[in-house]
Every structure is written in structure tokens, then in C-alpha cells.
Design an enzyme around this catalytic site. Structure first.
Site, PDB file in Angstrom:
ATOM      1  N   HIS A   1       0.881  -1.195   0.000  1.00 26.32           N
ATOM      2  CA  HIS A   1       0.000   0.000   0.000  1.00 26.32           C
ATOM      3  C   HIS A   1       0.903   1.224   0.000  1.00 26.32           C
ATOM      4  O   HIS A   1       1.505   1.580   1.014  1.00 26.32           O
ATOM      5  CB  HIS A   1      -0.897   0.004   1.242  1.00 26.32           C
ATOM      6  CG  HIS A   1      -1.833   1.175   1.309  1.00 26.32           C
ATOM      7  ND1 HIS A   1      -3.184   1.031   1.551  1.00 26.32           N
ATOM      8  CD2 HIS A   1      -1.637   2.510   1.168  1.00 26.32           C
ATOM      9  CE1 HIS A   1      -3.762   2.224   1.572  1.00 26.32           C
ATOM     10  NE2 HIS A   1      -2.829   3.141   1.336  1.00 26.32           N
TER      11      HIS A   1
ATOM     12  N   HIS B   1       1.528   5.380  -1.690  1.00 28.34           N
ATOM     13  CA  HIS B   1       1.119   6.560  -2.462  1.00 28.34           C
ATOM     14  C   HIS B   1       2.361   7.163  -3.106  1.00 28.34           C
ATOM     15  O   HIS B   1       3.264   7.611  -2.410  1.00 28.34           O
ATOM     16  CB  HIS B   1       0.472   7.605  -1.552  1.00 28.34           C
ATOM     17  CG  HIS B   1      -0.779   7.110  -0.897  1.00 28.34           C
ATOM     18  ND1 HIS B   1      -2.025   7.264  -1.462  1.00 28.34           N
ATOM     19  CD2 HIS B   1      -0.975   6.426   0.256  1.00 28.34           C
ATOM     20  CE1 HIS B   1      -2.940   6.712  -0.674  1.00 28.34           C
ATOM     21  NE2 HIS B   1      -2.332   6.191   0.371  1.00 28.34           N
TER      22      HIS B   1
ATOM     23  N   LYS C   1      -9.310  -0.531  -5.654  1.00 33.36           N
ATOM     24  CA  LYS C   1      -9.353   0.127  -4.348  1.00 33.36           C
ATOM     25  C   LYS C   1     -10.728   0.726  -4.076  1.00 33.36           C
ATOM     26  O   LYS C   1     -11.269   1.471  -4.901  1.00 33.36           O
ATOM     27  CB  LYS C   1      -8.288   1.235  -4.321  1.00 33.36           C
ATOM     28  CG  LYS C   1      -8.239   2.042  -3.030  1.00 33.36           C
ATOM     29  CD  LYS C   1      -7.668   1.249  -1.875  1.00 33.36           C
ATOM     30  CE  LYS C   1      -7.875   1.961  -0.548  1.00 33.36           C
ATOM     31  NZ  LYS C   1      -6.674   2.468   0.034  1.00 33.36           N
TER      32      LYS C   1
ATOM     33  N   HIS D   1     -10.363   0.888   1.965  1.00 29.24           N
ATOM     34  CA  HIS D   1     -10.130   1.895   2.994  1.00 29.24           C
ATOM     35  C   HIS D   1     -11.276   1.718   3.987  1.00 29.24           C
ATOM     36  O   HIS D   1     -12.407   2.106   3.698  1.00 29.24           O
ATOM     37  CB  HIS D   1     -10.113   3.315   2.425  1.00 29.24           C
ATOM     38  CG  HIS D   1      -9.814   4.344   3.482  1.00 29.24           C
ATOM     39  ND1 HIS D   1      -8.609   4.998   3.570  1.00 29.24           N
ATOM     40  CD2 HIS D   1     -10.547   4.767   4.540  1.00 29.24           C
ATOM     41  CE1 HIS D   1      -8.616   5.793   4.626  1.00 29.24           C
ATOM     42  NE2 HIS D   1      -9.790   5.675   5.235  1.00 29.24           N
TER      43      HIS D   1
ATOM     44  N   HIS E   1      -4.383  -0.742   5.885  1.00 26.30           N
ATOM     45  CA  HIS E   1      -3.899   0.065   7.032  1.00 26.30           C
ATOM     46  C   HIS E   1      -4.780  -0.062   8.274  1.00 26.30           C
ATOM     47  O   HIS E   1      -5.349   0.910   8.732  1.00 26.30           O
ATOM     48  CB  HIS E   1      -3.697   1.534   6.639  1.00 26.30           C
ATOM     49  CG  HIS E   1      -4.755   2.172   5.788  1.00 26.30           C
ATOM     50  ND1 HIS E   1      -6.090   2.067   6.067  1.00 26.30           N
ATOM     51  CD2 HIS E   1      -4.660   2.919   4.655  1.00 26.30           C
ATOM     52  CE1 HIS E   1      -6.768   2.725   5.154  1.00 26.30           C
ATOM     53  NE2 HIS E   1      -5.929   3.246   4.275  1.00 26.30           N
TER      54      HIS E   1
ATOM     55  N   LEU F   1      -4.806   9.052   8.086  1.00 28.20           N
ATOM     56  CA  LEU F   1      -6.086   8.350   8.144  1.00 28.20           C
ATOM     57  C   LEU F   1      -5.901   6.903   7.709  1.00 28.20           C
ATOM     58  O   LEU F   1      -5.172   6.670   6.740  1.00 28.20           O
ATOM     59  CB  LEU F   1      -7.118   9.046   7.251  1.00 28.20           C
ATOM     60  CG  LEU F   1      -7.602  10.389   7.809  1.00 28.20           C
ATOM     61  CD1 LEU F   1      -8.428  11.135   6.772  1.00 28.20           C
ATOM     62  CD2 LEU F   1      -8.393  10.195   9.100  1.00 28.20           C
TER      63      LEU F   1
ATOM     64  N   ASP G   1       1.543   2.593   3.522  1.00 27.89           N
ATOM     65  CA  ASP G   1       0.688   3.774   3.378  1.00 27.89           C
ATOM     66  C   ASP G   1       1.533   5.040   3.427  1.00 27.89           C
ATOM     67  O   ASP G   1       1.064   6.090   3.874  1.00 27.89           O
ATOM     68  CB  ASP G   1      -0.417   3.802   4.450  1.00 27.89           C
ATOM     69  CG  ASP G   1      -1.515   4.809   4.142  1.00 27.89           C
ATOM     70  OD1 ASP G   1      -1.630   5.218   2.974  1.00 27.89           O
ATOM     71  OD2 ASP G   1      -2.235   5.185   5.080  1.00 27.89           O
TER      72      ASP G   1
HETATM   73  C1  NCD Z   1      -3.568   9.025   2.247  1.00 29.20           C
HETATM   74  C2  NCD Z   1      -3.187  10.103   1.223  1.00 29.20           C
HETATM   75  O1  NCD Z   1      -2.641  11.130   1.629  1.00 29.20           O
HETATM   76  O2  NCD Z   1      -3.386   9.868   0.040  1.00 29.20           O
HETATM   77  N1  NCD Z   1      -3.536   9.619   3.549  1.00 29.20           N
HETATM   78  C3  NCD Z   1      -3.442   8.968   4.723  1.00 29.20           C
HETATM   79  O3  NCD Z   1      -3.549   9.615   5.760  1.00 29.20           O
HETATM   80  N2  NCD Z   1      -3.204   7.674   4.778  1.00 29.20           N
HETATM   81  C4  NCD Z   1      -4.894   8.445   1.900  1.00 29.20           C
HETATM   82  C5  NCD Z   1      -5.225   7.171   2.631  1.00 29.20           C
HETATM   83  O4  NCD Z   1      -4.599   6.130   2.416  1.00 29.20           O
HETATM   84  O5  NCD Z   1      -6.147   7.194   3.456  1.00 29.20           O
HETATM   85 ZN    ZN Z   2      -3.217   5.090   1.799  1.00 29.95          ZN
END
Ligand code: NCD
Ligand code: ZN
Length: 344
Positions: free
Chosen positions: A14, A16, A98, A135, A173, A218, A246
């Protein structure tokens, strides 16, 4: 005395990576240590079609070294075409889909409001063996933010799984003992990712002695009993739990704001932190399962043949406080303790 630990090269289930200048700045932080990563589709606009996923994959490969494989995902919307999802999966473009409840987190406005409207896609995914990554938070304004994961299990996740029993699901997460217990209670078809930061911080870290925006993410970190349950799950050897960092970069000015963005950026020092956490739990021998074996087993992929070696040093390992990117500086997660394990 120096100690080393050699593992199959880990994967991040996971992640970003964003796009543009941010992507170029932070992708190497993951590619340095990880062989593969499940790439989140919550760009603006989101990655909703197979063609968009293929184009995003090219943009990632253009800024990472050979040897890093992005595993792409599609962002599920109420108008997602089941045929496009299945075709993208069969063509090897995507690995999973997702689910963001609309409004649950960063860039989730296009997410799902009415779960009945995605039934056709979920049925097609079950049939084709495409995992759904959740999520797991409800967005009902009446539900307290600290309860949103537990309520999601009862109101959304369990009903979806009962209605579509063949669907393989990852609870992403996880942050609560409730989620750990739910995963353990299910005989098959359900896994969970656990982040690095949720193994380290509880909600006091965010709120006591001043507000710490870099610890806000989150789902938000819960009380200490939940953190302990997550450490216990991650270090237990149970193959249903695996690493999904995450790692979610935001430029510092977007974090240090009156309405700061959610997300912790852990790509740079994740493996050092995890070695520390597993060693402290007396479970260093189980780090390999968590970072390199359990995830591939869930996804039906081979364990990486390449290896990585961690070395424990006598003096704390330096790492940058922030990564400079073309989109601005991004602060690296501070676990709050010195790190002695480094990746060679
Ligand atoms: C993630 C993001 O910034 O894209 N933020 C987070 O707090 N984890 C989005 C997500 O995975 O919830
Ligand atoms: Zn995330």
C-alpha cells in the site's frame, strides 16, 4: 558487535507515489528498498480506467530504477465498468481495485456512496480473482472518527463479504484490535495490511504536548491498546498480516496548515523502523514473513529472488529529516527513537 539480517527483497502492499514533481522526488525512496509496491490510485483526478492505470505505470517507471515493479490499482467508483476492470487485469495492467468510501480520506470525493451500485463490479472481480482493497472507515458524520474503522467492519465489510463470498479482500492500514480480531475470525479470503507508523504511534503522539501534524494520518492512530494489538498481529507470524506502509507524502506547507492533510511519509526509513519494532518484540525472525512473504502469498505472486541486508550498528543511523522535491519539502516520519538498523 555487528549483526546482519538478510531477507528476500521486501514489497510494499500500500503506497502513495503521487504524480509529477512529487512522484519524481519521492519514488526513489521506495524503489531503493522495495521490489514491488501496490500503487494507490487516489490522484487528482483518480485512476479509474485501465488506460489511465497503464499511463500512470509508465510515469512511475520513468522515474524509478530497473528492478522496481509498480503494481497498479483502479479507483472504484459507482460508474466503474466491470468489463474494463476485468480486461485491465487480464492484460496485466492492474493487480487490484481500491474501495474508498466517498469522503473518507485524501482525494476520495469520487469514492463509493451507495455500495449496492458496485455489486456488479464486485461480482466480476470475485469471478476473475481480482482483490478488493478497502479503505475501512465509514464516513457517517455521526460516527466518531476513532470508531469509524470498527463500524465499517459491521456496516460495510462484513455485508460485502457475505454477499460476495468469493471476493478476496484486503483491509488496508488497519488501526484497531477490532480489525485484527475480524481478520483472525475469517477462515479465508481476507488479509490486512499494517503500516509502519501505526506500529509506532498512538493518538497521544498526535495530541499530547502540542499538535503534531506529521503524525496525523487516516485512519487516525488509536489508543495504545490498539497499537499493541497491531504489533502483536504483525509479529505473530500469522500470514494474513503484511506490510503496507501507506507512505503518503504531502508537501510540508500542506501538512503544517490550519487544515492539514492526512498522511505520514515513511518510505525513507520504514525498514529501519520495522527492524527496531520486531527486535523489541523479540520477533526479528518474523520480519521476513511480514515484509517479504505474507503479501506475495496473499496475491499469489512469487517471493522476490533478490535479497536485502540489514545491519545493526552501535551508533544511530542518520536519515534525512526531509526529502526535497519539486513540489516542496516532505518531512520524513520521526519514530521518536533512534534507529540502529540500516539497509546495506
Ligand atoms: C492518504 C493520502 O494522503 O493519500 N492519507 C493517509 O492519511 N493515509 C490516503 C489514505 O490512504 O487514506
Ligand atoms: Zn493510503
Amino acid at each position: 558487535m555487528t549483526r546482519t539480517l538478510t531477507l528476500p527483497r521486501p514489497d510494499d502492499w500500500h503506497l502513495h507515489l503521487r504524480d509529477g514533481a512529487m512522484l519524481a522526488g519521492i519514488a526513489p525512496e521506495s524503489a531503493r528498498h522495495f521490489a514491488r509496491a501496490i500503487i494507490m490510485p487516489n490522484l487528482v483526478p483518480p485512476v479509474v480506467t485501465g488506460d489511465q492505470a497503464a499511463a500512470y505505470r509508465h510515469r512511475i517507471l520513468a522515474v524509478t530504477e530497473d528492478g522496481f515493479t509498480p503494481l497498479m490499482t483502479l479507483y472504484l467508483t459507482e460508474t466503474t465498468d466491470p468489463a474494463d476492470v476485468v480486461a485491465a487485469h487480464q492484460a496485466g495492467i492492474i493487480t487490484a481495485v481500491k474501495l474508498y468510501p466517498a469522503g473518507a480520506t485524501t482525494n476520495s470525493a469520487s469514492g463509493v456512496r451507495d455500495f449496492d451500485r458496485v455489486r456488479g463490479v464486485l461480482d466480476a472481480m470475485a469471478e476473475a480473482g481480482i482483490p478488493l482493497l478497502c479503505h475501512g472507515e465509514v464516513t457517517d458524520p455521526e460516527i466518531d472518527i476513532f470508531d469509524r474503522e470498527a463500524v465499517f467492519i459491521d456496516r460495510v465489510l462484513d455485508p460485502i463479504r457475505r454477499r460476495t463470498p468469493g471476493l478476496r479482500v484486503v483491509m488496508e492500514h488497519i488501526t484497531t484490535a477490532d480489525a485484527v480480531a475480524y481478520v483472525r475470525s475469517q477462515p479465508e479470503g481476507l488479509g490486512a495490511t499494517i503500516t509502519t507508523h501505526h506500529l509506532v504511534i498512538n493518538r497521544n503522539h498526535i495530541l499530547v504536548g502540542g499538535i503534531r501534524p506529521h503524525y496525523y494520518c487516516l485512519p487516525v492512530a488509536k489508543r495504545e491498546t490498539h497499537r499493541v494489538a497491531l504489533v502483536e498481529a504483525a509479529t505473530s507470524g500469522d500470514v494474513r498480516f503484511f506490510l503496507g506502509t501507506d507512505s503518503a507524502p504531502h508537501p510540508d506547507d500542506a501538512k503544517l496548515s490550519a487544515c492539514g492533510c492526512a498522511g505520514c511519509f515513511t518510505a525513507t526509513n520504514t525498514l529501519s523502523i520495522l527492524a527496531h519494532v520486531f527486535e523489541a518484540a523479540g520477533a526479528l525472525d518474523r520480519l521476513e514473513g511480514f515484509v517479504a512473504r505474507n503479501g506475495p502469498a496473499f496475491y499469489g505472486l512469487p517471493v522476490n529472488a533478490a535479497t536485502i541486508t540489514l545491519e545493526k550498528t552501535d551508533t544511530p543511523v542518520p536519515y534525512p529529516a526531509r526529502i526535497e522535491t519539486g513540489a516542496g519539502p516532505v518531512t520524513v516520519f520521526d519514530p521518536g527513537f533512534p534507529l540502529y538498523w540500516r539497509v546495506l
